[in-house]
Design a protein around this motif. Structure first.
Motif, mmCIF file in Angstrom:
data_model
loop_
_atom_site.group_PDB
_atom_site.id
_atom_site.type_symbol
_atom_site.label_atom_id
_atom_site.label_comp_id
_atom_site.label_asym_id
_atom_site.label_seq_id
_atom_site.Cartn_x
_atom_site.Cartn_y
_atom_site.Cartn_z
ATOM 1 N N SER A 143 -27.021 39.633 41.867
ATOM 2 C CA SER A 143 -26.439 38.697 40.901
ATOM 3 C C SER A 143 -24.949 38.919 40.719
ATOM 4 C CB SER A 143 -27.148 38.849 39.553
ATOM 5 O OG SER A 143 -28.525 38.599 39.664
ATOM 6 N N VAL A 144 -24.508 40.155 40.944
ATOM 7 C CA VAL A 144 -23.092 40.483 40.758
ATOM 8 C C VAL A 144 -22.205 39.603 41.630
ATOM 9 C CG1 VAL A 144 -21.382 42.321 40.981
ATOM 10 C CG2 VAL A 144 -23.679 42.845 40.116
ATOM 11 N N PHE A 145 -22.724 39.192 42.780
ATOM 12 C CA PHE A 145 -21.924 38.427 43.728
ATOM 13 C C PHE A 145 -22.027 36.920 43.532
ATOM 14 C CE2 PHE A 145 -23.499 42.360 45.715
ATOM 15 C CZ PHE A 145 -22.291 43.015 45.892
ATOM 16 N N GLN A 146 -22.878 36.481 42.601
ATOM 17 C CA GLN A 146 -23.107 35.054 42.416
ATOM 18 C C GLN A 146 -22.067 34.378 41.530
ATOM 19 O OE1 GLN A 146 -27.709 35.695 41.624
ATOM 20 N NE2 GLN A 146 -27.302 33.535 41.976
ATOM 21 N N GLY A 147 -21.468 35.141 40.632
ATOM 22 C CA GLY A 147 -20.628 34.515 39.614
ATOM 23 C C GLY A 147 -19.140 34.708 39.818
ATOM 24 N N ARG A 148 -18.684 34.714 41.061
ATOM 25 C CA ARG A 148 -17.277 35.009 41.310
ATOM 26 C C ARG A 148 -16.344 33.982 40.690
ATOM 27 N NH1 ARG A 148 -17.748 36.945 47.672
ATOM 28 N NH2 ARG A 148 -18.693 38.986 47.240
ATOM 29 N N LYS A 149 -16.727 32.691 40.743
ATOM 30 C CA LYS A 149 -15.876 31.645 40.180
ATOM 31 C C LYS A 149 -15.708 31.840 38.683
ATOM 32 C CE LYS A 149 -15.609 26.635 39.496
ATOM 33 N NZ LYS A 149 -16.287 25.328 39.728
ATOM 34 N N GLN A 150 -16.804 32.062 37.971
ATOM 35 C CA GLN A 150 -16.724 32.249 36.524
ATOM 36 C C GLN A 150 -16.004 33.546 36.179
ATOM 37 O OE1 GLN A 150 -17.808 28.805 36.101
ATOM 38 N NE2 GLN A 150 -17.873 29.869 34.139
ATOM 39 N N THR A 151 -16.212 34.578 37.000
ATOM 40 C CA THR A 151 -15.532 35.845 36.749
ATOM 41 C C THR A 151 -14.025 35.685 36.843
ATOM 42 O OG1 THR A 151 -17.424 37.106 37.560
ATOM 43 C CG2 THR A 151 -15.309 38.231 37.509
ATOM 44 N N GLN A 152 -13.561 34.926 37.818
ATOM 45 C CA GLN A 152 -12.123 34.684 37.938
ATOM 46 C C GLN A 152 -11.590 33.923 36.731
ATOM 47 O OE1 GLN A 152 -9.951 35.887 40.209
ATOM 48 N NE2 GLN A 152 -11.698 37.062 41.005
ATOM 49 N N MET A 153 -12.364 32.982 36.213
ATOM 50 C CA MET A 153 -11.965 32.262 35.013
ATOM 51 C C MET A 153 -11.895 33.205 33.814
ATOM 52 S SD MET A 153 -14.182 28.738 35.460
ATOM 53 C CE MET A 153 -13.675 28.098 33.854
ATOM 54 N N ALA A 154 -12.865 34.117 33.725
ATOM 55 C CA ALA A 154 -12.868 35.091 32.630
ATOM 56 C C ALA A 154 -11.659 36.012 32.723
ATOM 57 C CB ALA A 154 -14.161 35.900 32.657
ATOM 58 N N TYR A 155 -11.325 36.430 33.956
ATOM 59 C CA TYR A 155 -10.142 37.261 34.169
ATOM 60 C C TYR A 155 -8.904 36.609 33.563
ATOM 61 C CZ TYR A 155 -12.163 40.486 37.705
ATOM 62 O OH TYR A 155 -12.867 41.450 38.360
ATOM 63 N N LYS A 156 -8.717 35.329 33.884
ATOM 64 C CA LYS A 156 -7.511 34.624 33.456
ATOM 65 C C LYS A 156 -7.499 34.383 31.949
ATOM 66 C CE LYS A 156 -6.948 32.256 37.901
ATOM 67 N NZ LYS A 156 -6.989 30.936 38.603
ATOM 68 N N ASP A 157 -8.684 34.277 31.358
ATOM 69 C CA ASP A 157 -8.771 33.955 29.936
ATOM 70 C C ASP A 157 -8.607 35.177 29.041
ATOM 71 O OD1 ASP A 157 -9.223 31.818 27.992
ATOM 72 O OD2 ASP A 157 -11.090 32.845 27.511
ATOM 73 N N GLU A 158 -8.762 36.373 29.588
ATOM 74 C CA GLU A 158 -8.731 37.575 28.754
ATOM 75 C C GLU A 158 -7.443 37.699 27.950
ATOM 76 O OE1 GLU A 158 -11.732 40.951 30.501
ATOM 77 O OE2 GLU A 158 -9.594 41.195 30.841
#
Length: 263
Positions: free
Chosen positions: A91-106
């Motif tokens: 599952s760790v590899f499934q959410g890369r798009k959302q993870t990048q969005m979270a990175y930018k929003d922090e």
């Protein structure tokens, strides 16, 4: 002590969070609960996503214990924790798009973020409460391993001694534990926010203790049984930072994003 309850093993991570201090704390906490939560909730592969909001006034509620730091240093006091449980290691590899969005929003709400992770099975949920039973008060405890204690011995104490004793007390409505791999910045090196984590400030395990209400929590923490457990814990841990939880909000449950957060 009652009989030992069932335990379910999971694959979880915890991200410790400090909100920006150049704006009102309430604004950052509300943004985390609102816009930021929607980014994370849309991530595929999650079994559960929960936000642990910590009270602003948190000096440490764990009983004072000789040889163990129980007063939370003001300079490192955490504001909240994002608790993410994955369906599987893939599952760790499934959410890369959302993870990048979270990175930018922090940067919009946090000044420091630190991720702690254990492999599958190192996160454990104990079935100490009846289904649907309300948890009225929670404490989140972070534990720091003594330098003289090996990592394997520390995990063995948490999983084979401390957690079973807590679970069998019959006084908890919720009990979750995590033990962590050694912290590394590479796991969550997001831009524009701090990730400083000196070796003497790192944690190696966490406990979430849930109670029927604040009175039950106080009685538990002031009990002879917990004092005895804490003396045993001090042989393995140099610090026990116990935070009063103000809210524990679930946004994804059973692999499904909820329309509204659940307390």
């Amino acid at each position: 002590m009652g009989k030992s309850p069932k335990v379910r093993k999971h694959f979880s991570s915890s991200i410790l969070l400090w909100v920006r201090n150049d704006q009102p704390r309430d604004r950052g906490m509300a943004y985390w609960k609102g816009p930021h939560s929607r980014i994370i909730s849309a991530t595929p592969g999650m079994e559960e996503y929960r936000q642990i909001h910590l009270a602003e006034d948190n000096r440490g509620v764990w009983p004072a214990t000789a040889g163990m730091e129980t007063v939370i240093p003001a300079a490192r006091k955490i504001d909240g924790v994002a608790e993410v449980t994955f369906k599987s290691i893939f599952s760790v590899f499934q959410g890369r798009k959302q993870t990048q969005m979270a990175y930018k929003d922090e940067i919009n709400l946090f000044r420091r973020t630190l991720l702690y992770l254990g492999p599958p099975g190192w996160s454990r949920w104990y079935e100490v409460g009846r289904p649907g039973e309300e948890v009225g008060s929670r404490v989140l405890v972070y534990l720091r391993r003594r330098d003289s204690v090996g990592a394997a011995a520390f995990r063995r104490f948490i999983n084979a001694e401390l957690a079973p004793a807590l679970a069998a007390s019959g006084l908890l409505k919720e009990l979750r534990t995590q033990t962590f791999l050694p912290w590394t910045r590479r796991l969550w090196d997001t831009p524009n926010v701090a990730h400083d984590n000196p070796a003497d400030q790192r944690f190696h395990a966490s406990l979430i203790l849930g109670f029927a209400d604040a009175a039950a929590q106080a009685a538990f923490l002031e009990s002879h049984e917990v004092s005895s457990l804490s003396r045993g814990l001090a042989r393995f841990a140099s610090a026990a930072h116990a935070y009063q939880v103000s809210e524990a909000l679930t946004f994804v449950k059973g692999g499904v994003a909820l329309p509204d957060d659940q307390e």
